[in-house]
Scaffold this motif. Structure first.
Motif, PDB file in Angstrom:
ATOM      1  N   GLY A 183       0.840  -0.915  -0.043  1.00  0.00           N
ATOM      2  CA  GLY A 183       0.035  -0.061  -0.077  1.00  0.00           C
ATOM      3  C   GLY A 183       0.782   1.254   0.035  1.00  0.00           C
ATOM      4  O   GLY A 183       1.880   1.389   0.941  1.00  0.00           O
ATOM      5  N   HIS A 184       0.629   2.162  -0.847  1.00  0.00           N
ATOM      6  CA  HIS A 184       1.261   3.360  -0.980  1.00  0.00           C
ATOM      7  C   HIS A 184       0.159   4.388  -0.607  1.00  0.00           C
ATOM      8  O   HIS A 184      -0.957   4.632  -1.513  1.00  0.00           O
ATOM      9  CB  HIS A 184       1.907   3.693  -2.543  1.00  0.00           C
ATOM     10  N   HIS A 185       0.436   5.289   0.184  1.00  0.00           N
ATOM     11  CA  HIS A 185      -0.490   6.311   0.635  1.00  0.00           C
ATOM     12  C   HIS A 185       0.018   7.743   0.584  1.00  0.00           C
ATOM     13  O   HIS A 185       0.995   7.878   1.361  1.00  0.00           O
ATOM     14  CB  HIS A 185      -1.084   6.041   2.169  1.00  0.00           C
ATOM     15  N   VAL A 186      -0.481   8.585  -0.274  1.00  0.00           N
ATOM     16  CA  VAL A 186       0.312   9.627  -0.392  1.00  0.00           C
ATOM     17  C   VAL A 186      -0.710  10.879   0.295  1.00  0.00           C
ATOM     18  O   VAL A 186      -1.895  10.704   0.062  1.00  0.00           O
ATOM     19  CB  VAL A 186       0.286  10.210  -1.936  1.00  0.00           C
ATOM     20  N   THR A 187      -0.015  11.866   0.947  1.00  0.00           N
ATOM     21  CA  THR A 187      -0.740  13.004   1.774  1.00  0.00           C
ATOM     22  C   THR A 187       0.004  14.195   1.533  1.00  0.00           C
ATOM     23  O   THR A 187       1.280  14.462   0.935  1.00  0.00           O
ATOM     24  CB  THR A 187      -0.654  12.495   3.324  1.00  0.00           C
ATOM     25  N   ASN A 188      -0.298  15.404   1.953  1.00  0.00           N
ATOM     26  CA  ASN A 188       0.078  16.392   2.282  1.00  0.00           C
ATOM     27  C   ASN A 188       0.858  17.092   1.170  1.00  0.00           C
ATOM     28  O   ASN A 188       1.944  17.336   0.966  1.00  0.00           O
ATOM     29  CB  ASN A 188       1.306  16.414   3.441  1.00  0.00           C
ATOM     30  N   ILE A 189      -0.074  17.232  -0.145  1.00  0.00           N
ATOM     31  CA  ILE A 189       0.401  17.632  -1.427  1.00  0.00           C
ATOM     32  C   ILE A 189       0.373  19.213  -1.508  1.00  0.00           C
ATOM     33  O   ILE A 189      -0.487  19.722  -1.211  1.00  0.00           O
ATOM     34  CB  ILE A 189      -0.424  17.117  -2.542  1.00  0.00           C
ATOM     35  N   VAL A 190       1.722  19.337  -1.558  1.00  0.00           N
ATOM     36  CA  VAL A 190       1.883  21.141  -1.760  1.00  0.00           C
ATOM     37  C   VAL A 190       2.809  21.365  -3.069  1.00  0.00           C
ATOM     38  O   VAL A 190       3.546  20.889  -3.592  1.00  0.00           O
ATOM     39  CB  VAL A 190       2.962  21.690  -0.572  1.00  0.00           C
ATOM     40  N   ILE A 191       1.813  22.269  -3.892  1.00  0.00           N
ATOM     41  CA  ILE A 191       2.280  22.494  -5.361  1.00  0.00           C
ATOM     42  C   ILE A 191       2.703  23.805  -5.356  1.00  0.00           C
ATOM     43  O   ILE A 191       2.255  24.872  -5.186  1.00  0.00           O
ATOM     44  CB  ILE A 191       0.930  22.241  -6.136  1.00  0.00           C
ATOM     45  N   THR A 192       4.050  24.067  -5.758  1.00  0.00           N
ATOM     46  CA  THR A 192       4.508  25.080  -6.241  1.00  0.00           C
ATOM     47  C   THR A 192       5.162  25.466  -7.545  1.00  0.00           C
ATOM     48  O   THR A 192       5.941  24.900  -7.869  1.00  0.00           O
ATOM     49  CB  THR A 192       5.830  25.430  -5.080  1.00  0.00           C
ATOM     50  N   GLN A 193       4.299  26.511  -8.214  1.00  0.00           N
ATOM     51  CA  GLN A 193       4.723  26.642  -9.592  1.00  0.00           C
ATOM     52  C   GLN A 193       6.216  27.268  -9.918  1.00  0.00           C
ATOM     53  O   GLN A 193       6.534  27.817  -8.987  1.00  0.00           O
ATOM     54  CB  GLN A 193       4.026  27.920  -9.951  1.00  0.00           C
ATOM     55  N   ILE A 194       6.579  26.730 -10.760  1.00  0.00           N
ATOM     56  CA  ILE A 194       8.152  27.077 -11.434  1.00  0.00           C
ATOM     57  C   ILE A 194       7.837  28.407 -12.379  1.00  0.00           C
ATOM     58  O   ILE A 194       8.375  29.040 -12.435  1.00  0.00           O
ATOM     59  CB  ILE A 194       8.909  25.841 -11.878  1.00  0.00           C
ATOM     60  N   ASP A 195       7.082  27.499 -13.541  1.00  0.00           N
ATOM     61  CA  ASP A 195       6.846  28.561 -14.632  1.00  0.00           C
ATOM     62  C   ASP A 195       5.569  28.020 -15.246  1.00  0.00           C
ATOM     63  O   ASP A 195       4.830  27.314 -14.525  1.00  0.00           O
ATOM     64  CB  ASP A 195       7.844  28.675 -15.854  1.00  0.00           C
ATOM     65  N   ASP A 196       5.274  28.440 -16.633  1.00  0.00           N
ATOM     66  CA  ASP A 196       3.990  28.073 -17.044  1.00  0.00           C
ATOM     67  C   ASP A 196       3.682  26.462 -17.545  1.00  0.00           C
ATOM     68  O   ASP A 196       2.727  26.034 -17.526  1.00  0.00           O
ATOM     69  CB  ASP A 196       3.739  28.971 -18.379  1.00  0.00           C
TER      70      ASP A 196
END
Length: 269
Positions: A70-83
């Motif tokens: 089981g792979h459980h992914v949490t706490n996703i934070v997205i930061t833009q680099i460019d377009d």
């Protein structure tokens, strides 16, 4: 141009989809997640970097039943680099078939492609210290090393040794190494010995632990307790000089008692 709400939804779905496809064994669908030239950095586990979806699939198949169920992914934070790209940080919880669990951090670079957002780079780092603070000291690492030997776990050994570690045998015999350099060589040599099934370690008796002028180096007087298929129960005395860095072994000098070890294996010195 800023990421749209739909971009963020699509990127989140991309990161979440990894666990579903992997746990279901749908490795042939990696192109839904990854760019063809993806880099998958597993250096923290002593596996180096994998390049391309075919290499990742082959590595997963080679790992076989040792893969998490089981792979459980949490706490996703997205930061833009460019377009066309963004950095994504998330946390992963992996559950093994035996119920044990571990925590990792995924550092991803995702790119916008004609068929949607894909992961072009992923680094997987194990979490080994609480609060992002102090790494395990030599006494804690000693216990991890002992447990790896008792359970005969190659994965645990890889986690306990640094990539550039050395394991030395100041007392040795002709035909046997006096020094093993590098995590891969150390782990391969030790696990090859386990496959011989001559000795089974069941515990360790600590006689004394001595601090040194280096806070990351200790001297351990101990006995390895176990059973031999040849001679039965044994208590194997040895002295270990253990040095750690960042919670992993960088140098281990193993002053094993050669006559006692050969006797336990039913051999003559």
């Amino acid at each position: 141009m800023a990421l749209t709400e739909q971009d963020r939804i699509d990127i989140t779905d991309l990161i979440n989809l990894h666990g579903h496809l992997t746990d279901a064994g749908r490795l042939d669908q990696a192109s839904e997640l990854l760019t063809p030239d993806v880099t998958y950095d597993l250096d923290d586990f002593g596996l180096g970097s994998l390049h391309g979806t075919a290499a990742i699939r082959e590595a997963a198949l080679a790992l076989g039943n040792a893969n998490p169920v089981g792979h459980h992914v949490t706490n996703i934070v997205i930061t833009q680099i460019d377009d066309r790209s963004a950095r994504v940080q998330s946390k992963g919880i992996g559950i093994k078939a035996d119920g044990t669990a571990g925590s990792v951090v995924y550092d991803d670079i995702v790119t916008r492609r004609p068929d949607g957002w894909k992961i072009g780079y992923r680094r997987v780092t194990a979490r080994r210290a609480a609060l992002g603070g102090r790494q395990a000291g030599p006494r804690e690492v000693l216990e991890r090393y002992r447990q790896a030997a008792i359970s005969q776990s190659a994965d645990e050994l890889r986690r306990v040794y640094a990539l550039d570690a050395s394991h030395e045998f100041p007392f040795t015999l002709p035909g046997l190494p006096s020094r093993l350099a590098g995590r891969d060589r150390i782990v391969n040599w030790i696990t090859a010995g386990w496959k011989d099934h001559r000795l089974k370690y069941e515990g360790y008796r600590t006689l004394a632990i001595h601090d040194t002028g280096d806070p990351e180096t200790i001297v351990v007087e101990q006995e390895a307790l176990g059973t031999s298929v040849t001679t039965g129960d044994f208590a194997l005395p040895n002295l270990v000089v253990l040095t750690v860095r960042d919670g992993q072994i960088t140098r281990l000098r193993d002053y094993v008692n050669i006559p006692a070890a050969t006797a336990a294996m039913g051999r003559d010195v």
